[in-house]
Scaffold this active site. Structure first.
Site, short mmCIF file in Angstrom:
data_model
loop_
_atom_site.label_atom_id
_atom_site.label_comp_id
_atom_site.label_asym_id
_atom_site.label_seq_id
_atom_site.Cartn_x
_atom_site.Cartn_y
_atom_site.Cartn_z
N GLU A 233 -47.13 11.67 36.62
CA GLU A 233 -46.47 11.50 37.76
C GLU A 233 -46.90 10.24 38.24
O GLU A 233 -48.12 9.93 38.61
CB GLU A 233 -46.99 12.52 38.67
CG GLU A 233 -46.45 12.70 40.19
CD GLU A 233 -46.70 13.61 41.39
OE1 GLU A 233 -46.90 13.31 42.36
OE2 GLU A 233 -47.33 14.68 40.76
N CYS A 267 -46.79 7.92 46.69
CA CYS A 267 -45.57 7.64 45.74
C CYS A 267 -44.26 7.84 46.29
O CYS A 267 -43.16 7.28 45.83
CB CYS A 267 -45.73 8.25 44.51
SG CYS A 267 -46.03 10.00 44.75
#
Length: 467
Positions: A233, A267
């Site tokens: 991720e 993110c």
């Protein structure tokens, strides 16, 4: 050879606040040996038993929310007004994963046939290594830790050097909840060599990494000489498109929050904004009005909304992105704000910055900034907006803002991102899969699909004995 000493620097003051010792090669060997041994008993415990331990742990975690939140604010700088929310959200997410674990881990039956029984069983993979970031450490950890344990795996944790106490706290909580010795372990490391060593260890059966693209590629390279799954991720350059039909003041509030919450260090924060040209000027004015009400400062002050960024290096990178844009013709459109004009002298404080007249020649529109910057670009059509949104090496999230939700859905279908939003952003619901496209990663967290990487499939074919 002496052990590595890992120092945590306060993003608020720039001073050292914690030190931790790294581990030796022998330490790593003992950790993986214990994880392998403990797996033999943990994997055959019932799901009901595992659920019970996790539920007890979550109750203990909830009882310590305020102390853990303070610890988090001190180590990574998010204002104390918001860190308790991360703990609470992590608990809710974990509770949802517990709730759906029976369905997610259930057998899949084959077609019925007299004299035969066929089914596919999901069995644990073995010791799991979870390497996770500092920006939302409890949320990120919960994504992998809970399904890993519920599926019957043992777990080894490697936290960010910026938030080292997270693993120590979680290990205590689960031990108090009754988790058997050796099922959950951790180590501290800052050295890439140490991380490479354990990633290459054949007893580690799955690696889950959350962090930068560079870090993810390094982990993937370290694992390349053996057959092991690596879940990644990674970063994002998440776009938002605001159509001309929106309530401008409402959209401005939402976009600002999505862009600069946690000092933009997410993110999935909004990193580039495309605005219908017909409302551009009004939208910029509305964003200025919102920013004028924000307070930058000491994260221990409950009135503060924006704290420091994580490091001196991060501050310098963000400022380089801003300067590159200004050098290429962008303009700062920041409003008057006393806390922006006089940020704290110590620490890594970055003034939230609204940029206009930006384009895709600028670093701030292409590379991940990971800071409190709002670059706004005019567009003349939906098609132009979609093309620009997809013009990126990243594909984590994207959002469309419009009164016409049907049109929003239509545009979302065209976006190259693992998660798409209409009229919201940065909201990873636990019942929906969270996954990155392109350089934003691979693998899935959250939802029932979030259990998939923590199991392997075993097919059973049973035939009645002939009479």
């Amino acid at each position: 050879m002496s052990l590595e000493v890992i120092t945590t620097i306060s993003p608020t003051t720039g001073e050292p606040i914690l030190k931790r010792n790294g581990v030796s090669a022998q330490d790593l060997h003992e950790i993986t040996t214990v994880a392998t041994s403990s797996f033999e008993s943990w994997r055959i415990t019932s799901l009901e038993h595992r659920r019970g331990i996790v539920q007890k742990a979550l109750k203990i975690l909830a009882s310590r929310k305020d102390d853990l939140a303070m610890e988090l604010t001190v180590q990574m700088g998010r204002p104390i007004a918001f860190t308790p929310g991360e703990i609470a959200t992590a608990i809710k997410r974990a509770e949802y994963l517990v709730k759906i674990s029976g369905e997610a881990l259930a057998d899949t039956d084959g077609d019925a046939e007299k004299g035969f029984k066929r089914f596919i069983r999901k069995v644990p993979v073995g010791p799991v290594l979870i390497i996770f970031a500092w920006n939302y450490p409890y949320l990120i950890l919960i994504n992998a830790l809970i399904p890993a344990l519920l599926a019957g795996n043992t777990v080894i944790l490697k936290p960010s050097p910026q938030t080292p106490t997270i693993v120590e706290q979680m290990a205590k909580v689960f031990a108090e909840a009754g988790l058997p010795h050796g099922v959950l372990q951790f180590f501290h490391a800052g050295s890439p060599t140490t991380i490479e060593t354990i990633v290459r260890d054949p007893t580690v059966k799955l690696v889950c990494f959350t962090g930068s693209v560079a870090g993810g590629l390094a982990v993937q390279r370290a694992a390349a000489d053996r057959i092991v799954n690596v879940g990644l991720e990674l970063g994002g350059k998440d776009p938002a498109y605001v159509r001309g039909d929106v309530d401008i003041e409402w959209a401005a509030e939402e976009i600002v929050d999505g862009a600069i919450f946690n000092s933009g260090q997410s993110c999935c924060s909004i990193e580039r904004v495309y605005i219908d040209a017909s409302i551009h000027d009004q939208f910029v004015e509305a964003v200025q009005k919102v920013l004028a009400g924000y307070r930058l400062g000491d994260p221990l002050d409950k009135a503060t909304q924006i704290g420091p960024v994580i490091s001196k290096q991060a501050k310098e990178r963000i400022q380089e992105h801003i300067q590159d844009a200004l050098d290429k013709g962008a303009k700062s459109a920041n409003p008057k704000n006393e806390t922006f004009d006089t940020p704290p002298e110590k620490g890594n404080f970055v003034v939230p910055t609204l940029l206009i007249n930006v384009d895709h020649s600028m670093t701030v529109m292409k590379d991940e900034t990971f800071g409190p910057v709002i670059p706004v670009m005019k567009v003349d059509s939906d098609d132009q907006a979609v093309a620009l949104m997809n013009d990126s090496e990243f594909g984590l999230t994207a959002s469309v803002w419009t009164k016409d939700t049907a049109k929003g859905y239509e545009l979302a279908e065209k976006l190259e991102a693992g998660t798409v939003f209409v009229n919201r952003c940065d909201y990873p619901s636990p019942d929906l899969a969270w996954t990155g496209w392109k350089n934003s990663g691979k693998g899935v967290t959250l939802s029932k699909h979030g259990f998939d990487q923590f199991v392997k499939l075993k097919s059973y074919h049973l035939k009645d004995y002939p009479k």
